[in-house]
Design a protein around this motif. Sequence first.
Motif, mmCIF file in Angstrom:
data_model
loop_
_atom_site.group_PDB
_atom_site.id
_atom_site.type_symbol
_atom_site.label_atom_id
_atom_site.label_comp_id
_atom_site.label_asym_id
_atom_site.label_seq_id
_atom_site.Cartn_x
_atom_site.Cartn_y
_atom_site.Cartn_z
ATOM 1 N N LEU A 133 -82.387 -46.100 13.615
ATOM 2 C CA LEU A 133 -81.492 -45.267 12.807
ATOM 3 C C LEU A 133 -80.829 -44.186 13.645
ATOM 4 C CD1 LEU A 133 -83.704 -44.871 9.603
ATOM 5 C CD2 LEU A 133 -81.625 -46.232 9.814
ATOM 6 N N PHE A 134 -81.622 -43.375 14.351
ATOM 7 C CA PHE A 134 -80.988 -42.248 15.040
ATOM 8 C C PHE A 134 -80.301 -42.656 16.327
ATOM 9 C CE2 PHE A 134 -85.564 -41.577 16.395
ATOM 10 C CZ PHE A 134 -85.421 -41.862 17.743
ATOM 11 N N PRO A 192 -66.660 -30.611 13.245
ATOM 12 C CA PRO A 192 -67.962 -30.205 12.679
ATOM 13 C C PRO A 192 -68.727 -31.361 12.057
ATOM 14 C CG PRO A 192 -66.142 -29.434 11.312
ATOM 15 C CD PRO A 192 -65.532 -29.955 12.561
ATOM 16 N N LEU A 193 -67.998 -32.343 11.500
ATOM 17 C CA LEU A 193 -68.688 -33.472 10.878
ATOM 18 C C LEU A 193 -69.462 -34.268 11.914
ATOM 19 C CD1 LEU A 193 -69.324 -35.274 8.466
ATOM 20 C CD2 LEU A 193 -67.162 -36.475 8.879
ATOM 21 N N LEU A 194 -68.813 -34.594 13.037
ATOM 22 C CA LEU A 194 -69.512 -35.316 14.099
ATOM 23 C C LEU A 194 -70.702 -34.515 14.605
ATOM 24 C CD1 LEU A 194 -66.696 -36.900 16.327
ATOM 25 C CD2 LEU A 194 -68.197 -38.044 14.709
ATOM 26 N N MET A 195 -70.512 -33.192 14.711
ATOM 27 C CA MET A 195 -71.602 -32.369 15.213
ATOM 28 C C MET A 195 -72.793 -32.396 14.263
ATOM 29 S SD MET A 195 -71.676 -28.290 16.115
ATOM 30 C CE MET A 195 -71.635 -27.863 14.367
ATOM 31 N N VAL A 196 -72.544 -32.299 12.964
ATOM 32 C CA VAL A 196 -73.636 -32.304 11.984
ATOM 33 C C VAL A 196 -74.392 -33.633 12.053
ATOM 34 C CG1 VAL A 196 -74.164 -32.301 9.521
ATOM 35 C CG2 VAL A 196 -72.562 -30.637 10.454
ATOM 36 N N LEU A 197 -73.660 -34.745 12.116
ATOM 37 C CA LEU A 197 -74.315 -36.057 12.187
ATOM 38 C C LEU A 197 -75.129 -36.178 13.473
ATOM 39 C CD1 LEU A 197 -71.377 -38.374 10.983
ATOM 40 C CD2 LEU A 197 -73.340 -37.593 9.659
ATOM 41 N N ALA A 198 -74.561 -35.706 14.576
ATOM 42 C CA ALA A 198 -75.267 -35.811 15.846
ATOM 43 C C ALA A 198 -76.504 -34.920 15.869
ATOM 44 C CB ALA A 198 -74.330 -35.431 16.991
ATOM 45 N N VAL A 199 -76.395 -33.716 15.360
ATOM 46 C CA VAL A 199 -77.539 -32.802 15.369
ATOM 47 C C VAL A 199 -78.672 -33.343 14.506
ATOM 48 C CG1 VAL A 199 -78.312 -30.513 14.607
ATOM 49 C CG2 VAL A 199 -76.193 -30.745 15.934
ATOM 50 N N ILE A 200 -78.362 -33.909 13.349
ATOM 51 C CA ILE A 200 -79.413 -34.464 12.483
ATOM 52 C C ILE A 200 -80.103 -35.635 13.171
ATOM 53 C CG2 ILE A 200 -79.841 -35.659 10.306
ATOM 54 C CD1 ILE A 200 -77.593 -34.002 9.070
ATOM 55 N N SER A 201 -79.314 -36.544 13.743
ATOM 56 C CA SER A 201 -79.919 -37.704 14.408
ATOM 57 C C SER A 201 -80.709 -37.286 15.639
ATOM 58 C CB SER A 201 -78.822 -38.701 14.793
ATOM 59 O OG SER A 201 -78.204 -39.242 13.650
ATOM 60 N N ALA A 202 -80.175 -36.333 16.416
ATOM 61 C CA ALA A 202 -80.909 -35.866 17.590
ATOM 62 C C ALA A 202 -82.180 -35.131 17.182
ATOM 63 C CB ALA A 202 -80.012 -34.955 18.427
ATOM 64 N N ALA A 203 -82.136 -34.398 16.079
ATOM 65 C CA ALA A 203 -83.345 -33.723 15.592
ATOM 66 C C ALA A 203 -84.397 -34.737 15.173
ATOM 67 C CB ALA A 203 -82.980 -32.807 14.425
ATOM 68 N N PRO A 219 -70.096 -45.392 9.619
ATOM 69 C CA PRO A 219 -71.344 -46.080 10.000
ATOM 70 C C PRO A 219 -72.439 -45.142 10.507
ATOM 71 C CG PRO A 219 -69.444 -47.325 10.753
ATOM 72 C CD PRO A 219 -68.922 -46.018 10.270
ATOM 73 N N PRO A 220 -72.141 -44.197 11.438
ATOM 74 C CA PRO A 220 -73.226 -43.283 11.821
ATOM 75 C C PRO A 220 -73.661 -42.376 10.686
ATOM 76 C CG PRO A 220 -71.173 -42.638 12.888
ATOM 77 C CD PRO A 220 -70.946 -43.971 12.270
ATOM 78 N N ALA A 221 -72.756 -42.073 9.759
ATOM 79 C CA ALA A 221 -73.150 -41.258 8.609
ATOM 80 C C ALA A 221 -74.145 -41.999 7.735
ATOM 81 C CB ALA A 221 -71.910 -40.867 7.801
ATOM 82 N N VAL A 222 -73.949 -43.298 7.562
ATOM 83 C CA VAL A 222 -74.894 -44.097 6.776
ATOM 84 C C VAL A 222 -76.264 -44.106 7.438
ATOM 85 C CG1 VAL A 222 -75.408 -46.424 5.933
ATOM 86 C CG2 VAL A 222 -73.077 -45.530 5.786
ATOM 87 N N LEU A 223 -76.293 -44.286 8.756
ATOM 88 C CA LEU A 223 -77.567 -44.292 9.470
ATOM 89 C C LEU A 223 -78.235 -42.920 9.423
ATOM 90 C CD1 LEU A 223 -76.438 -46.390 12.565
ATOM 91 C CD2 LEU A 223 -77.963 -47.146 10.750
ATOM 92 N N THR A 224 -77.441 -41.866 9.542
ATOM 93 C CA THR A 224 -78.008 -40.518 9.469
ATOM 94 C C THR A 224 -78.557 -40.240 8.080
ATOM 95 O OG1 THR A 224 -76.382 -39.802 11.124
ATOM 96 C CG2 THR A 224 -77.507 -38.086 9.859
ATOM 97 N N ALA A 225 -77.857 -40.706 7.057
ATOM 98 C CA ALA A 225 -78.374 -40.549 5.696
ATOM 99 C C ALA A 225 -79.705 -41.270 5.534
ATOM 100 C CB ALA A 225 -77.346 -41.083 4.692
ATOM 101 N N GLY A 226 -79.836 -42.439 6.175
ATOM 102 C CA GLY A 226 -81.112 -43.148 6.142
ATOM 103 C C GLY A 226 -82.216 -42.368 6.825
ATOM 104 N N MET A 286 -88.520 -39.222 1.784
ATOM 105 C CA MET A 286 -89.238 -40.188 0.936
ATOM 106 C C MET A 286 -89.712 -41.373 1.788
ATOM 107 S SD MET A 286 -86.645 -40.118 -2.327
ATOM 108 C CE MET A 286 -85.216 -40.276 -1.255
ATOM 109 N N PRO A 287 -90.658 -41.151 2.671
ATOM 110 C CA PRO A 287 -91.110 -42.236 3.572
ATOM 111 C C PRO A 287 -91.835 -43.356 2.854
ATOM 112 C CG PRO A 287 -92.511 -40.308 3.797
ATOM 113 C CD PRO A 287 -91.385 -39.893 2.915
#
Length: 1009
Positions: free
Chosen positions: A347-348, A379-390, A478-485, A492-493
């Motif tokens: 995902l990330f 900012p949108l790309l940054m938010v998606l990248a920061v969440i996935s990197a986190a 597509p990366p937004a969908v993966l980040t949402a996952g 909710m694991p």
Amino acid sequence: MPARTQHKEGRALVLILLIALTVATLAAPVLLRTVGRAAFGIIALVPLGGFIWVARLFATGVFANGGEISAAFTWMPSANLNLEFRLDALAGLFSLIILGVGALVLLYCWGYFDSNPRRLAKFGFELTFFATTMYGLVIADNFLLMYVFWELTSVLSYMLVSYYGERASSRRAAMQALMVTTFGGLAMLVGINLLGYKAGIWKLSEVSQIADIENTQAISAAIVLIMLGALTKSAQAPWHFWLPGAMAAPTPVSAYLHSAAMVKAGIYLVARLAPDLSAVTTWHLVVLSTGGFTMLLGGWMALKQQDLKLVLAYGTVSQLGFIITVIGVGSREAAMAGLAITFAHSLFKAALFMIVGAIDHTTGTRDIRELSGLGKKQPLLMVLAVISAASMAGIPPLFGFVAKETALDAILHEELLTGMPGNITLVVLVVGSILTMAYSVYFCYGAFATKREQATNDAGQSEAVETMHHVDSKLWIPPAVLTAGTVAFGLMPQFLSRPINEYLNVRFPDVEGSKLALWHGFTVPLALSAVIIAAGAIMFWQRGIVAKAQFERPALGDANDVWDAIMGTLKRWSLKLTASTQRGSLTINLAIIFIVLAVVPLSALILGDSNNIRMTVWDNVWQGLTVTLMAGLAFFATLQHNRLSGVIMVGLTGYFMALIFALHGAPDLALTQALVETISLVLFMLVLRKMPTETEPRNDDNRLRAWLSIGTGVSVVTVAMTAMSARIADPISKYMPELAYEIGHGRNTVNVLLVDLRAADTFGETLVIVAAATGIASLIFGTFRFEPESRRPTLSTTKARWLASGVETETGQNRSILVDVVTRLLFPSMMLLSAYFFFSGHNAPGGGFAGGLVAALALTLRYLAGGRREAEETLPVHPGRVMGIGIMFTTAAAVVPMFFGYPPLTSSYVEFTLPLIGEVTVPSALVFDAGVYIIVVGLIMHVLASMGAYLDREEDTRKQRARDRARELQVKNEERRRSLSRGRRARFAQRQAVAASGSSISKREERSE
């Protein structure tokens, strides 16, 4: 272990999905050329549908209590090559990754590629084929079938990485990835066969049935070899270097193959085998040491990269080492943690690669030193990248944190790693996770932070960011969908915990399971997570000190340099070996071949068991007399200096060989041998036309050649006669006549064997014949066309006498009327004899091969009589098309029975009654025999067109050029003569004029006096 339940209603669907993916693969190039880049969105619907279907199987509990969907087809069971597919919970989990991420990557391609060059259609085919292959890999239950898909992924990875084939870096990276993964795959194939022959295991589902696995013969060697394939595929050290190099591929390839799919093939194999093979000590030694070292190496290397894609590439290497270490432990808790990390990583990491692709696509760079202020502008790309990197760093409440904490807890309490192994493994995971935290922050900072030293405007933006263009929605959805996952599974694991436990409950039925959870209370793993986050942040903060600790050159050496040194050494050795054995001399090459042929079999005979060996020299005196004559002809052929005499003597030995066949009671073989020898003589004649009449005398001593020939002859004859005389069992040939009549409905055993009982061999040989004929023609024609001058019958303006071609050419004018008449009389007789051999060959001497040879000899006769124009007008069809028609006939005979539910090449027959003839039986093998007949005719026509007609055309062209040069020289000489003649006349006239003027002056002087 609970009994597995088969869901027959899904058996067809598991194959339908594989077929649907195959159809999408074949349709991809067509759609991309017709619809354009939007075809990626259409193709993505197929893996998306497969993802929904597999997810529905989990939702409806199909895999609960050991449920699985399987399909098997028997094919070559003696070679363990049955087509066996099995979709259980583990295969379903990996299918979700393959199909889900695959659909998003295909959608991402729609926005990533700005244009639609011709190679994009090939790219779409390869990427979709890769998804198909990966799905086939995880559902294959047969080890060898799985290996086929395994190697296909390596080939497709090579093709995808080399998308920018004009770049040397892409070609090198593609070749490197192919060589490393293929080397590992070959080692794995040896391990699979070792496991199969020693333990009798040829299916992945049967590995758990090995009794007393620790004492199984050669199990350690099998584990090492199989794991070599898995570890090279998953880029484990020291074979990790191919993965960063593969970043030369387009970003969709990196997001799919090298983060979510291809590298997960090794993870899948380890997850499948770990619960059983972990009982062997060798397993943990290989897996844990390799995985732990790779995790540390990849994390450390990621911190020194300046390319965003390389930061993620080395991060991928590190994460793969993490997964291999955890999932390779082999316990239930470790398997739970390993599968959770696998999902989190898909995902990330796929999302981060897509984000880097969007950055590169819009700014034109991935270099950290050229990016500044991107976070403010996007900012949108940054938010998606920061969440996935986190999530990659293991920060709550993201799914990466859930998976990492589960892994720490599993290793902390793992009973299989008690004592020092467990402690070392835990330390490695903690240190590796600290590095992961550090390079995750480093990635976000390098991509999106405002760096004043790199800014070119007041907003703190660099030139690349300032001039960047709009980010298409298809690049961030597509990366937004993966980040949402990542966020959803973190909060909710349990939605992923239940599918994983459906596999674990079957695989570890006696072990109480646990569930993935975001909060377990204040525990040691939570404290370790806090330490990891804090230490990683400090490490990034003090990155200057870290940079000083990093060597410019790796302390353990550069793996790329080591690889280049290995390949360079192998290249030098191969060149030396080739130079010493293949020196470009036909004499030396043949001498090496004959020495090996003489020494090896005879040595094996002498050193082997020589009991009960007897030799029968001949059955009657006529055989001995024939062999004596053959030996005499062969000997005298070596003394001939005239090439034609030597060829005739060698040809006579072939006719005596036909006599030996006849004396042994094999008229069919004798007929074929005689026809082949006749054709061979004709071909030799065609070749000899371009060679000197006499052989050049040699100055060296021929005694070495003589002794080599004697040694080879003695060795071959001795071994052959010993092998023939050593038989102690009844030969299978005694049953062949009966089988030929009962199965093939023919009394000619040889022909029935060729076209029925062993028709598969004959089919392969026909393909070899076609390839050989094409190769011969290619060598002679070179880059010129193969087309004859006359491809269809034409009306000649010159009246022909006895043959088809006229006499307008020099060859035609010099033809003998006697040769024309004889050829005209023999040709129809030979064609009639050819037809007789063809139709009678099933029950009498003959067959398609013999009939084709007779027809070819008839055509050759017309060529010899009338030249190339006669050959072209006799059969005005391209020889390649003739052979193609023959292949169609043989292929039809092989394929048509399959449509009626029979194996390929199954024969049948029809009986009917003809007036004046009676009952007639026509076998379907006659179609196959017709294909052989046509191929033989096409072969000889190809040879005549290349070694005959083409060389004739060259000779005619040479003669015409010589005549043209002679004519030009004659014209020049005539012009020169005329010029000289005109000059002489002019000078004569000038002298006369001078003389005349002198006379008139004299007369005037006389008058004046």
